[in-house]
Design a protein around this motif. Structure first.
Motif, PDB file in Angstrom:
ATOM      1  N   TRP A 109       0.809  -1.343   0.218  1.00  0.00           N
ATOM      2  CA  TRP A 109       0.061  -0.119  -0.098  1.00  0.00           C
ATOM      3  C   TRP A 109       0.795   1.243  -0.078  1.00  0.00           C
ATOM      4  O   TRP A 109       0.260   2.419   0.125  1.00  0.00           O
ATOM      5  N   HIS A 110       2.193   1.038  -0.073  1.00  0.00           N
ATOM      6  CA  HIS A 110       2.988   2.284  -0.144  1.00  0.00           C
ATOM      7  C   HIS A 110       2.804   2.984  -1.376  1.00  0.00           C
ATOM      8  O   HIS A 110       2.711   2.336  -2.201  1.00  0.00           O
ATOM      9  N   PRO A 111       2.531   4.253  -1.335  1.00  0.00           N
ATOM     10  CA  PRO A 111       2.290   4.898  -2.691  1.00  0.00           C
ATOM     11  C   PRO A 111       2.901   4.809  -3.909  1.00  0.00           C
ATOM     12  O   PRO A 111       2.542   4.911  -4.775  1.00  0.00           O
ATOM     13  N   GLU A 112       4.470   4.426  -3.793  1.00  0.00           N
ATOM     14  CA  GLU A 112       5.230   4.181  -4.861  1.00  0.00           C
ATOM     15  C   GLU A 112       5.421   2.758  -5.059  1.00  0.00           C
ATOM     16  O   GLU A 112       6.044   2.565  -6.064  1.00  0.00           O
ATOM     17  N   SER A 113       4.598   1.742  -4.591  1.00  0.00           N
ATOM     18  CA  SER A 113       4.680   0.323  -4.920  1.00  0.00           C
ATOM     19  C   SER A 113       3.938   0.107  -6.035  1.00  0.00           C
ATOM     20  O   SER A 113       2.994   0.856  -6.501  1.00  0.00           O
ATOM     21  N   CYS A 114       4.329  -1.023  -6.766  1.00  0.00           N
ATOM     22  CA  CYS A 114       3.577  -1.389  -8.214  1.00  0.00           C
ATOM     23  C   CYS A 114       2.049  -1.627  -7.809  1.00  0.00           C
ATOM     24  O   CYS A 114       1.549  -1.441  -8.610  1.00  0.00           O
ATOM     25  N   HIS A 115       1.926  -2.345  -6.600  1.00  0.00           N
ATOM     26  CA  HIS A 115       0.557  -2.573  -6.359  1.00  0.00           C
ATOM     27  C   HIS A 115      -0.302  -1.190  -6.230  1.00  0.00           C
ATOM     28  O   HIS A 115      -1.529  -1.331  -6.887  1.00  0.00           O
ATOM     29  N   SER A 116       0.099  -0.070  -5.399  1.00  0.00           N
ATOM     30  CA  SER A 116      -0.689   0.954  -5.555  1.00  0.00           C
ATOM     31  C   SER A 116      -0.690   1.732  -6.677  1.00  0.00           C
ATOM     32  O   SER A 116      -1.563   2.164  -6.937  1.00  0.00           O
ATOM     33  N   ASN A 162      -4.193   2.850  -8.528  1.00  0.00           N
ATOM     34  CA  ASN A 162      -4.385   3.822  -9.007  1.00  0.00           C
ATOM     35  C   ASN A 162      -4.812   4.187 -10.208  1.00  0.00           C
ATOM     36  O   ASN A 162      -5.521   5.184 -10.789  1.00  0.00           O
ATOM     37  N   GLN A 163      -4.037   3.482 -11.095  1.00  0.00           N
ATOM     38  CA  GLN A 163      -4.064   3.680 -12.568  1.00  0.00           C
ATOM     39  C   GLN A 163      -5.350   3.006 -12.930  1.00  0.00           C
ATOM     40  O   GLN A 163      -6.178   3.645 -13.924  1.00  0.00           O
TER      41      GLN A 163
END
Length: 71
Positions: free
Chosen positions: A55-62, A66-67
């Motif tokens: 859930w870190h804003p810069e993680s690929c999951h996040s 968001n995309q």
């Protein structure tokens, strides 16, 4: 539109409702996991850290979440 760097906080209603509910649910699930597996607190701590990383804003999951919201 708010920037990601701005601090978001739940409303009072959200805080006493869904936020508290989810918090208690997660704590209950972690307690059940620990009870069934007899794992130490350190495992639960590391387990939560792995979830937190997603859930870190810069993680690929996040970034993917968001995309998807933008589409």
């Amino acid at each position: 539109m708010k920037k990601e760097s701005e601090t978001w906080e739940p409303t009072y209603e959200q805080n006493i409702g869904i936020v508290s509910s989810v918090y208690e649910f997660i704590k209950g699930e972690l307690s059940e996991l620990q009870e069934i597996t007899e794992c130490p607190d350190s495992f639960i701590y590391d387990f939560i850290a792995r979830i937190q990383h997603e859930w870190h804003p810069e993680s690929c999951h996040s970034l993917a979440r968001n995309q998807k919201k933008k589409e």
